[in-house]
Design an enzyme around this catalytic site. Sequence first.
Site, short mmCIF file in Angstrom:
data_model
loop_
_atom_site.label_atom_id
_atom_site.label_comp_id
_atom_site.label_asym_id
_atom_site.label_seq_id
_atom_site.Cartn_x
_atom_site.Cartn_y
_atom_site.Cartn_z
CB THR A 55 52.97 64.01 41.68
OG1 THR A 55 53.98 63.45 42.36
CG2 THR A 55 53.15 65.53 41.28
CG HIS A 63 54.19 59.01 31.95
ND1 HIS A 63 53.36 58.25 33.00
CD2 HIS A 63 55.25 59.20 32.80
CE1 HIS A 63 53.71 58.40 34.09
NE2 HIS A 63 54.83 58.90 34.05
CB SER A 104 62.19 63.58 37.24
OG SER A 104 61.79 62.77 36.56
CG ASN A 157 52.20 59.23 38.44
OD1 ASN A 157 51.78 58.61 37.31
ND2 ASN A 157 53.38 59.49 38.62
CD GLU A 172 56.86 53.40 39.03
OE1 GLU A 172 57.57 53.89 39.99
OE2 GLU A 172 56.59 53.70 37.86
CB SER A 202 61.97 57.93 36.20
OG SER A 202 61.01 58.94 36.23
CE LYS A 223 55.98 72.43 33.51
NZ LYS A 223 56.78 72.12 34.88
CB CYS A 274 55.84 55.62 34.29
SG CYS A 274 55.87 56.16 36.10
#
Length: 390
Positions: free
Chosen positions: A152, A233, A201, A275, A79, A308, A242, A111
């Site tokens: 990030t 990811h 996001s 990232n 990307e 995303s 999370k 991603c």
Amino acid sequence: MKIGIDKINFFIPHLYVDMNKLALARNVEPAKFTIGIGQEKMAVAPITQDTVTLAANAAVEILTDEDKEKIDTVIFATESGIDHSKAAAIYVHRLLGLKHHARAFEIKEACYGATAAIQLAKGHIALHPDSKVLVLGSDISRYGLHSSGEVTQGAGAVAILISANPKIMTIEEPSVFHTEDIMDFWRPIYSDVAYVDGKFSNEKYISFFQTVWGQFKAETDMTLADFEAICFHMPYTKMGLKALKSVLDEGYNSDQERLLANYDVSKQYSKVVGNIYTGSLYLSLLSLLELNTDLDAGDRIGLYSYGSGAVGEFFSGIIQPGYRDFLQAEKHEKLLKERKELSIEEYEKIFQETLPTDGSALTLSIDEDPADICLAGIDRHMRQYINKNL
């Protein structure tokens, strides 16, 4: 027919920033970056490294002459590509010395791209079992100096060789996926930095995981007990945690302890790299495979891919006998340890370095870049790549 990952490798630039020092420079409590976000170091790409060179450096170390002869497709997922027309895969095709009778193209969906490439490769191998497909996920994550997303960022690439009778991991059926047209993260073609609605996001990342996990359970009758680990990811290492915690109450205590422990192993590379977008999921898989010495052949690994915009996918793989013999753990340990730390001032200077956009020529010094493959300059809008070993 068994199809899956025959070889896998990652490459990162030789430079990094310490997140404690970046936090202090941004007047932020360091624990917010190192604990709240879960990042310790961030890979920084010098101007002599771009998505093409990162990918080529990741692939060059694992491909034999036999592999090169059998590779008939190169799929480059990114990307942060360098050209709106010419595929980055074509540059890599030349830099690696691959045969001419091969397809080479580029795909994009944030991603998620490398996962799409792997699934396409799997279908190709099913029809052409004697061939191999080289999948590349390569990106330089940029949100801007002093931006909320700066913590990030990262840079790196993963190279994955897909084949029949793979040495490392077979990829199982089914794979389940989910798509929605949302604006949680995007980068317009006129911008060299990304835009993100961070809270939105994060919410979508978790809800997509819950959706595809639910679909997967419905189609397979599997539960958390069927998985030795689940890789995610990782835009930052707390994000995957999370998502995992959102479904842990479905399992027994033993399942929860096992999955949490293996998640901790899977994040070790990401927390010192940052990232890397399309390669991020597979960097976490590599971290798990290389750093957990208790994994056995036959263990099932779940993989959650998210891009995303947005697409999510959940699928699984089975570890193969003798897989450790085909990993690059010692090389990766050396690669990470031998990096050079940048001061915040050095990092900011590198971040702002750009190639000319007016057609003028620029020659770059590649002597300080230890990578085998580098960007040596630009001339008449054409990037000049060099493989030091050719």
